[in-house]
Design a protein around this motif. Structure first.
Motif, PDB file in Angstrom:
ATOM      1  N   SER A   1       2.307   1.724  -3.410  1.00  0.00           N
ATOM      2  CA  SER A   1       1.285   2.162  -4.362  1.00  0.00           C
ATOM      3  C   SER A   1       0.995   3.652  -4.220  1.00  0.00           C
ATOM      4  CB  SER A   1      -0.005   1.376  -4.157  1.00  0.00           C
ATOM      5  OG  SER A   1       0.204   0.017  -4.407  1.00  0.00           O
ATOM      6  N   VAL A   2       0.910   4.134  -3.002  1.00  0.00           N
ATOM      7  CA  VAL A   2       0.662   5.559  -2.773  1.00  0.00           C
ATOM      8  C   VAL A   2       1.847   6.389  -3.267  1.00  0.00           C
ATOM      9  CG1 VAL A   2       0.406   7.313  -0.959  1.00  0.00           C
ATOM     10  CG2 VAL A   2      -0.946   5.220  -0.883  1.00  0.00           C
ATOM     11  N   ARG A   3       3.056   5.930  -3.003  1.00  0.00           N
ATOM     12  CA  ARG A   3       4.248   6.639  -3.459  1.00  0.00           C
ATOM     13  C   ARG A   3       4.293   6.700  -4.990  1.00  0.00           C
ATOM     14  NH1 ARG A   3       8.528   3.657  -1.261  1.00  0.00           N
ATOM     15  NH2 ARG A   3       8.025   4.622   0.713  1.00  0.00           N
TER      16      ARG A   3
ATOM     17  N   ALA B   1       1.687   6.475  -7.040  1.00  0.00           N
ATOM     18  CA  ALA B   1       0.592   7.335  -7.509  1.00  0.00           C
ATOM     19  C   ALA B   1       0.965   8.808  -7.389  1.00  0.00           C
ATOM     20  CB  ALA B   1      -0.681   7.046  -6.718  1.00  0.00           C
ATOM     21  N   LYS B   2       1.628   9.185  -6.290  1.00  0.00           N
ATOM     22  CA  LYS B   2       2.060  10.580  -6.136  1.00  0.00           C
ATOM     23  C   LYS B   2       3.054  10.956  -7.223  1.00  0.00           C
ATOM     24  CE  LYS B   2       1.365  11.214  -1.203  1.00  0.00           C
ATOM     25  NZ  LYS B   2       2.009  11.446   0.087  1.00  0.00           N
TER      26      LYS B   2
ATOM     27  N   LEU C   1       0.823  -1.212   0.000  1.00  0.00           N
ATOM     28  CA  LEU C   1       0.000   0.000   0.000  1.00  0.00           C
ATOM     29  C   LEU C   1       0.857   1.263   0.000  1.00  0.00           C
ATOM     30  CD1 LEU C   1      -2.853  -0.983   2.481  1.00  0.00           C
ATOM     31  CD2 LEU C   1      -3.025  -0.659   0.016  1.00  0.00           C
ATOM     32  N   VAL C   2       1.914   1.278   0.792  1.00  0.00           N
ATOM     33  CA  VAL C   2       2.801   2.446   0.842  1.00  0.00           C
ATOM     34  C   VAL C   2       3.480   2.650  -0.514  1.00  0.00           C
ATOM     35  CG1 VAL C   2       4.955   3.307   1.862  1.00  0.00           C
ATOM     36  CG2 VAL C   2       3.171   2.380   3.322  1.00  0.00           C
TER      37      VAL C   2
ATOM     38  N   HIS D   1       1.269  11.497 -10.532  1.00  0.00           N
ATOM     39  CA  HIS D   1       0.483  12.726 -10.576  1.00  0.00           C
ATOM     40  C   HIS D   1       1.341  13.961 -10.816  1.00  0.00           C
ATOM     41  CE1 HIS D   1      -3.586  11.396  -9.835  1.00  0.00           C
ATOM     42  NE2 HIS D   1      -3.114  10.532  -8.968  1.00  0.00           N
TER      43      HIS D   1
END
Length: 100
Positions: free
Chosen positions: A42-44, A46-47, A39-40, A50
Motif C-alpha cells: 500500500s505504501v509503495r 501510494a508513493k 501495508l508495504v 503521488h
C-alpha cells in the motif's frame, strides 16, 4: 473397531500437542506476514500515485468529463508520470503575495 481407534488416539496424543503448538504459531506468523506485506504494498502504491503530476499541470481542468484536453486517456493514470506535454502551472501574483 473402537478399541483400535482408542489405541491410535492414545498413541498419537504425545505428538498432538507439539504439532498443534507449531501449527498455531505458524498461522499467527503467516497472518502477521500477510498484514505487513499488504501495508508495504500500500505504501509503495501510494508513493507511485503521488508521482502523477496532473494536478499541477497547466492543461489539467479538474472536470471529470475531460480531465486533460491534451492527453485525455493518460490523465491521472500511471502513464502520466512522464508525460511529454506536462507544463507546470504558473504561480499567479496573488499566490506569490500570500505565500509570504
Amino acid at each position: 473397531m473402537f478399541q483400535f481407534i482408542y489405541f491410535v488416539i492414545h498413541a498419537i496424543q504425545p505428538f498432538l500437542v507439539p504439532f498443534c503448538f507449531v501449527l498455531a504459531w505458524g498461522l499467527i506468523i503467516l497472518t502477521v506476514w500477510s498484514i505487513i506485506s499488504a501495508l508495504v504494498d500500500s505504501v509503495r502504491r501510494a508513493k507511485q500515485m503521488h508521482e502523477i503530476p496532473c494536478a499541477n499541470c497547466l492543461f489539467f481542468t479538474g472536470d471529470y468529463h475531460l480531465k486533460c484536453p491534451v492527453q485525455p486517456k493518460v490523465a491521472l493514470s500511471e502513464k502520466a508520470i512522464n508525460c511529454i506535454d506536462y507544463k507546470p502551472k504558473s504561480v499567479s501574483w496573488y499566490d506569490r503575495i500570500n505565500s509570504y
